[in-house]
Design a protein around this motif. Structure first.
Motif, PDB file in Angstrom:
ATOM      1  N   UNK A  13       0.824  -1.225   0.000  1.00 55.83           N
ATOM      2  CA  UNK A  13       0.000   0.000   0.000  1.00 55.83           C
ATOM      3  C   UNK A  13       0.853   1.268   0.000  1.00 55.83           C
ATOM      4  N   UNK A  14       2.097   1.123   0.416  1.00 55.76           N
ATOM      5  CA  UNK A  14       2.997   2.291   0.398  1.00 55.76           C
ATOM      6  C   UNK A  14       3.293   2.688  -1.041  1.00 55.76           C
ATOM      7  N   UNK A  15       3.227   1.716  -1.960  1.00 54.23           N
ATOM      8  CA  UNK A  15       3.475   2.003  -3.376  1.00 54.23           C
ATOM      9  C   UNK A  15       2.242   2.635  -4.021  1.00 54.23           C
ATOM     10  N   UNK A  16       1.072   2.076  -3.732  1.00 52.47           N
ATOM     11  CA  UNK A  16      -0.169   2.627  -4.296  1.00 52.47           C
ATOM     12  C   UNK A  16      -1.385   1.940  -3.666  1.00 52.47           C
ATOM     13  N   UNK A  17      -2.578   2.551  -3.768  1.00 51.39           N
ATOM     14  CA  UNK A  17      -3.782   1.906  -3.229  1.00 51.39           C
ATOM     15  C   UNK A  17      -4.051   0.591  -3.962  1.00 51.39           C
ATOM     16  N   UNK A  18      -4.661  -0.367  -3.273  1.00 54.65           N
ATOM     17  CA  UNK A  18      -4.929  -1.688  -3.868  1.00 54.65           C
ATOM     18  C   UNK A  18      -6.328  -2.148  -3.467  1.00 54.65           C
ATOM     19  N   UNK A  19      -6.892  -3.004  -4.318  1.00 49.31           N
ATOM     20  CA  UNK A  19      -8.158  -3.633  -3.937  1.00 49.31           C
ATOM     21  C   UNK A  19      -7.833  -4.793  -2.988  1.00 49.31           C
ATOM     22  N   UNK A  20      -8.850  -5.289  -2.303  1.00 47.46           N
ATOM     23  CA  UNK A  20      -8.664  -6.417  -1.386  1.00 47.46           C
ATOM     24  C   UNK A  20      -8.092  -7.615  -2.152  1.00 47.46           C
ATOM     25  N   UNK A  21      -8.594  -7.845  -3.370  1.00 50.25           N
ATOM     26  CA  UNK A  21      -8.112  -8.949  -4.200  1.00 50.25           C
ATOM     27  C   UNK A  21      -6.632  -8.809  -4.528  1.00 50.25           C
ATOM     28  N   UNK A  22      -6.218  -7.586  -4.878  1.00 53.70           N
ATOM     29  CA  UNK A  22      -4.812  -7.327  -5.200  1.00 53.70           C
ATOM     30  C   UNK A  22      -3.923  -7.533  -3.976  1.00 53.70           C
TER      31      UNK A  22
ATOM     32  N   UNK B  20      -6.367  -0.502  13.493  1.00 51.28           N
ATOM     33  CA  UNK B  20      -5.183   0.243  13.947  1.00 51.28           C
ATOM     34  C   UNK B  20      -5.095   1.610  13.268  1.00 51.28           C
ATOM     35  N   UNK B  21      -6.030   1.883  12.355  1.00 46.08           N
ATOM     36  CA  UNK B  21      -6.057   3.174  11.656  1.00 46.08           C
ATOM     37  C   UNK B  21      -5.026   3.257  10.544  1.00 46.08           C
ATOM     38  N   UNK B  22      -4.442   2.110  10.172  1.00 45.06           N
ATOM     39  CA  UNK B  22      -3.367   2.120   9.174  1.00 45.06           C
ATOM     40  C   UNK B  22      -3.886   1.984   7.742  1.00 45.06           C
ATOM     41  N   UNK B  23      -5.120   1.549   7.617  1.00 46.25           N
ATOM     42  CA  UNK B  23      -5.713   1.385   6.285  1.00 46.25           C
ATOM     43  C   UNK B  23      -7.094   2.046   6.253  1.00 46.25           C
ATOM     44  N   UNK B  24      -7.328   2.796   5.200  1.00 49.31           N
ATOM     45  CA  UNK B  24      -8.644   3.386   4.939  1.00 49.31           C
ATOM     46  C   UNK B  24      -9.248   2.613   3.782  1.00 49.31           C
ATOM     47  N   UNK B  25     -10.491   2.173   3.930  1.00 49.84           N
ATOM     48  CA  UNK B  25     -11.136   1.401   2.870  1.00 49.84           C
ATOM     49  C   UNK B  25     -12.207   2.246   2.188  1.00 49.84           C
ATOM     50  N   UNK B  26     -12.178   2.264   0.864  1.00 46.43           N
ATOM     51  CA  UNK B  26     -13.148   3.034   0.081  1.00 46.43           C
ATOM     52  C   UNK B  26     -13.985   2.026  -0.703  1.00 46.43           C
ATOM     53  N   UNK B  27     -15.305   2.076  -0.510  1.00 48.35           N
ATOM     54  CA  UNK B  27     -16.173   1.092  -1.162  1.00 48.35           C
ATOM     55  C   UNK B  27     -16.896   1.739  -2.342  1.00 48.35           C
ATOM     56  N   UNK B  28     -16.709   1.180  -3.527  1.00 51.68           N
ATOM     57  CA  UNK B  28     -17.439   1.642  -4.718  1.00 51.68           C
ATOM     58  C   UNK B  28     -18.059   0.419  -5.359  1.00 51.68           C
ATOM     59  N   UNK B  29     -19.340   0.242  -5.085  1.00 55.59           N
ATOM     60  CA  UNK B  29     -20.015  -0.968  -5.560  1.00 55.59           C
ATOM     61  C   UNK B  29     -19.402  -2.193  -4.905  1.00 55.59           C
ATOM     62  N   UNK B  30     -18.865  -3.077  -5.746  1.00 55.25           N
ATOM     63  CA  UNK B  30     -18.260  -4.293  -5.211  1.00 55.25           C
ATOM     64  C   UNK B  30     -16.762  -4.149  -4.981  1.00 55.25           C
ATOM     65  N   UNK B  31     -16.215  -3.042  -5.454  1.00 57.62           N
ATOM     66  CA  UNK B  31     -14.755  -2.859  -5.356  1.00 57.62           C
ATOM     67  C   UNK B  31     -14.395  -2.129  -4.050  1.00 57.62           C
ATOM     68  N   UNK B  32     -13.584  -2.807  -3.213  1.00 57.21           N
ATOM     69  CA  UNK B  32     -13.087  -2.203  -1.973  1.00 57.21           C
ATOM     70  C   UNK B  32     -11.631  -1.804  -2.208  1.00 57.21           C
ATOM     71  N   UNK B  33     -11.367  -0.502  -2.200  1.00 57.89           N
ATOM     72  CA  UNK B  33      -9.997  -0.045  -2.399  1.00 57.89           C
ATOM     73  C   UNK B  33      -9.388   0.361  -1.055  1.00 57.89           C
ATOM     74  N   UNK B  34      -8.183  -0.143  -0.799  1.00 58.43           N
ATOM     75  CA  UNK B  34      -7.499   0.151   0.465  1.00 58.43           C
ATOM     76  C   UNK B  34      -6.368   1.138   0.229  1.00 58.43           C
TER      77      UNK B  34
END
Lengths: 136, 136
Positions: B28-37, B59-73
């Motif tokens: 995640x330090x490189x770029x945001x990823x989906x849960x699958x990635x 722990x507050x280290x990951x923020x999850x963004x939900x767009x439809x079925x795609x969860x981006x961390x």
């Protein structure tokens, strides 16, 4: 080697994930303590304190010296270094807000300079005035 | 406030006490990823990856963004700062070996200065000589 380093990090961060163990390390940073002395400030049994100390020992953070019935614990902070090094790689991320602020200030500064240049008196202005003068 | 800080440290160090979760943070330090990635590089199920991500979220280290079925961390490294600050207090202990060396060098230097002073010729020595002169 990598596996050893990984397991060391697991053990160190795991040991630090508990307030009683962190408080024990703080105590030991002042001076060596017996298991009884380490247990005293907390509302835990000697057996409970002993379990926490074992976690610290497995992480290499505590060395135990046994003399008869007295077990004296000493801090060995060196394994913490690996944890601190790991965290250091992420410093740039929590400093990112400051970087963004710096970028804004720089951009602001550049815009001010550009604006200043734009309003400097030119010998023959080519732009039209916003309030056109009436022709006589 | 203190309780909040303590619980934050528990959660952060607990989150870091696992190699899969540390590797996810590196990704995640490189770029945001989906849960699958995030799950892909590890031999774990999506459900297993999701549990790790939940620990990181708590722990507050990951923020999850939900767009439809795609969860981006996304990484939020700020809570790591508290962990790094905690560890910083112990730096002097893993640097202790260097401190001991410095102390030895200082003591050595002081002894050399004292020795030099002792052999300097004094105009009127008040101390008695170790080998007393014979009276005439």
């Amino acid at each position: 080697m990598v596996k050893q380093y990984t397991e060391r990090l697991d053990a160190v961060f795991g040991a630090l994930a508990d307030p009683t163990r962190r408080a024990m390390l703080r105590e030991l940073a002042a001076q060596p303590r017996t298991v009884g002395e380490l247990a005293a400030p907390f509302e835990i049994s000697l057996a409970g304190a002993s379990k926490h100390i074992q976690v610290l020992e497995r992480a290499g953070l505590v060395q135990r010296e046994v003399q008869g019935r007295v077990h004296t614990c000493r801090l060995d902070a060196r394994p913490l270094h690996a944890g601190a090094e790991w965290l250091r790689h992420y410093e740039r991320f929590w400093n990112r807000k400051l970087d963004v602020l710096e970028a804004i200030l720089k951009a602001d500064d550049a815009m001010q300079k550009a604006a200043k240049k734009a309003v400097e008196p030119a010998p023959k202005p080519t732009r039209k005035s916003r309030t056109p003068r009436r022709k006589p």
